[in-house]
Design a protein around this motif. Sequence first.
Motif, PDB file in Angstrom:
ATOM      1  N   ASP A  24       0.976  -1.170   0.077  1.00 19.88           N
ATOM      2  CA  ASP A  24      -0.014  -0.088   0.027  1.00 19.88           C
ATOM      3  C   ASP A  24       1.002   1.171  -0.042  1.00 19.88           C
ATOM      4  N   LEU A  25       1.022   2.001  -1.153  1.00 21.15           N
ATOM      5  CA  LEU A  25       1.790   3.021  -1.268  1.00 21.15           C
ATOM      6  C   LEU A  25       1.171   4.397  -1.089  1.00 21.15           C
ATOM      7  N   GLY A  26       1.751   5.033  -0.220  1.00 20.92           N
ATOM      8  CA  GLY A  26       1.103   6.313   0.288  1.00 20.92           C
ATOM      9  C   GLY A  26      -0.099   6.200   1.016  1.00 20.92           C
ATOM     10  N   CYS A  27       0.245   5.300   2.004  1.00 21.56           N
ATOM     11  CA  CYS A  27      -0.844   4.598   2.747  1.00 21.56           C
ATOM     12  C   CYS A  27      -1.769   5.520   3.803  1.00 21.56           C
ATOM     13  N   GLY A  28      -1.056   6.610   3.890  1.00 21.86           N
ATOM     14  CA  GLY A  28      -1.691   7.355   4.657  1.00 21.86           C
ATOM     15  C   GLY A  28      -2.254   6.941   6.036  1.00 21.86           C
ATOM     16  N   HIS A  29      -3.358   7.003   6.719  1.00 18.85           N
ATOM     17  CA  HIS A  29      -3.905   6.793   7.924  1.00 18.85           C
ATOM     18  C   HIS A  29      -4.257   5.320   7.890  1.00 18.85           C
ATOM     19  N   GLY A  30      -4.064   4.420   6.694  1.00 21.82           N
ATOM     20  CA  GLY A  30      -4.013   3.096   6.735  1.00 21.82           C
ATOM     21  C   GLY A  30      -5.284   2.355   6.340  1.00 21.82           C
ATOM     22  N   ARG A  31      -6.112   3.159   5.513  1.00 22.92           N
ATOM     23  CA  ARG A  31      -7.509   2.664   5.392  1.00 22.92           C
ATOM     24  C   ARG A  31      -7.472   1.282   4.441  1.00 22.92           C
ATOM     25  N   HIS A  32      -6.391   1.404   3.497  1.00 24.95           N
ATOM     26  CA  HIS A  32      -6.406   0.261   2.643  1.00 24.95           C
ATOM     27  C   HIS A  32      -5.276  -0.837   3.397  1.00 24.95           C
ATOM     28  N   SER A  33      -4.532  -0.613   3.832  1.00 25.26           N
ATOM     29  CA  SER A  33      -3.653  -1.400   4.648  1.00 25.26           C
ATOM     30  C   SER A  33      -4.386  -2.336   5.544  1.00 25.26           C
ATOM     31  N   ILE A  34      -5.196  -1.719   6.550  1.00 21.77           N
ATOM     32  CA  ILE A  34      -6.097  -2.299   7.707  1.00 21.77           C
ATOM     33  C   ILE A  34      -6.926  -3.126   6.975  1.00 21.77           C
ATOM     34  N   TYR A  35      -7.858  -2.280   5.863  1.00 20.89           N
ATOM     35  CA  TYR A  35      -8.817  -3.421   5.236  1.00 20.89           C
ATOM     36  C   TYR A  35      -8.356  -4.574   4.411  1.00 20.89           C
ATOM     37  N   LEU A  36      -7.089  -4.667   3.995  1.00 23.83           N
ATOM     38  CA  LEU A  36      -6.305  -5.788   3.461  1.00 23.83           C
ATOM     39  C   LEU A  36      -6.071  -6.756   4.254  1.00 23.83           C
ATOM     40  N   ALA A  37      -5.504  -6.317   5.513  1.00 26.86           N
ATOM     41  CA  ALA A  37      -5.063  -7.079   6.682  1.00 26.86           C
ATOM     42  C   ALA A  37      -6.509  -8.015   7.263  1.00 26.86           C
ATOM     43  N   ARG A  38      -7.655  -7.208   7.492  1.00 25.34           N
ATOM     44  CA  ARG A  38      -8.674  -7.691   7.828  1.00 25.34           C
ATOM     45  C   ARG A  38      -9.042  -8.973   6.766  1.00 25.34           C
ATOM     46  N   GLN A  39      -8.588  -8.845   5.605  1.00 25.44           N
ATOM     47  CA  GLN A  39      -9.191  -9.810   4.707  1.00 25.44           C
ATOM     48  C   GLN A  39      -8.299 -10.854   4.514  1.00 25.44           C
ATOM     49  N   GLY A  40      -7.019 -10.815   5.402  1.00 28.25           N
ATOM     50  CA  GLY A  40      -6.335 -12.000   5.547  1.00 28.25           C
ATOM     51  C   GLY A  40      -4.975 -11.710   4.337  1.00 28.25           C
ATOM     52  N   TRP A  41      -4.680 -10.566   4.045  1.00 25.23           N
ATOM     53  CA  TRP A  41      -3.517 -10.523   3.140  1.00 25.23           C
ATOM     54  C   TRP A  41      -2.309 -10.102   4.293  1.00 25.23           C
ATOM     55  N   ASP A  42      -1.106 -10.338   3.638  1.00 31.67           N
ATOM     56  CA  ASP A  42       0.304  -9.923   4.181  1.00 31.67           C
ATOM     57  C   ASP A  42       0.607  -8.835   3.662  1.00 31.67           C
ATOM     58  N   VAL A  43       0.341  -7.600   4.432  1.00 31.17           N
ATOM     59  CA  VAL A  43       0.390  -6.112   3.775  1.00 31.17           C
ATOM     60  C   VAL A  43       1.609  -5.328   4.628  1.00 31.17           C
ATOM     61  N   THR A  44       2.120  -4.515   3.606  1.00 33.57           N
ATOM     62  CA  THR A  44       3.107  -3.502   3.820  1.00 33.57           C
ATOM     63  C   THR A  44       2.477  -2.081   3.290  1.00 33.57           C
ATOM     64  N   GLY A  45       2.391  -1.229   4.146  1.00 32.90           N
ATOM     65  CA  GLY A  45       1.878   0.331   4.021  1.00 32.90           C
ATOM     66  C   GLY A  45       3.158   1.168   4.057  1.00 32.90           C
ATOM     67  N   ILE A  46       3.325   2.018   3.320  1.00 32.35           N
ATOM     68  CA  ILE A  46       4.431   2.906   3.260  1.00 32.35           C
ATOM     69  C   ILE A  46       3.907   4.484   3.119  1.00 32.35           C
TER      70      ILE A  46
END
Length: 211
Positions: A47-69
């Motif tokens: 998740d590039l330009g993850c900001g406050h993490g809305r997509h990183s958190i969503y993807l993690a909730r869906q079972g993805w191995d996520v890195t946000g920057i």
Amino acid sequence: MANLVGTALMNLLYRSPFNPKSTDNPDDALVDLVEGPDALPRRRALDLGCGHGRHSIYLARQGWDVTGIDIVGHAVATARAKAAEAGVSPRLIAGDVTELTQLGVTGGHSLIVDAGCFHGLPSRIRQRYVTAVTGAASPGATLLMLGLARHPVIKGVTADELRQRFRGWELVRAVSVAGDEMLRYGDGSPLLRRAFEKGWFDPWRYQLRRA
């Protein structure tokens, strides 16, 4: 390391009334990729330009191995707090998205999300972004990008530029995003709301696939 002037500028833009205040809602197109009828396998996501993490958190909730920057440190701190509150643990890094290797981000990511990062980069470092993202992507990876074609401060992004810069990638889809949809992802000043309602910034969503 990240250019100090560029970092300072991004921090100013982040607090600007022309920058939408992000909601916690993931973009519709990402939800479709993750939960739709042709959902991607749950693997590694970036998740590039993850900001406050809305997509990183969503993807993690869906079972993805996520890195946000994100280069904005206080935004990453907020993302970490929100992730902890949500009970998920994406890897969240304060750093420059054009220096992924230096941040310890290696290849193998099958999904890369950019909801407003590339379109704000100056021209002189955009090819560094392409090189970094290509190195982090697995063969056949999907890059989902949301960007403005027009803006009073930032350069913006167009389909023609993506075709030119992203060698070894295919531009699968380019879709104009209606103002009402943009307003579901973020809010800001009355002027900004009017701009999105009128389509002044010309937002687009692009989907690319690595060959």
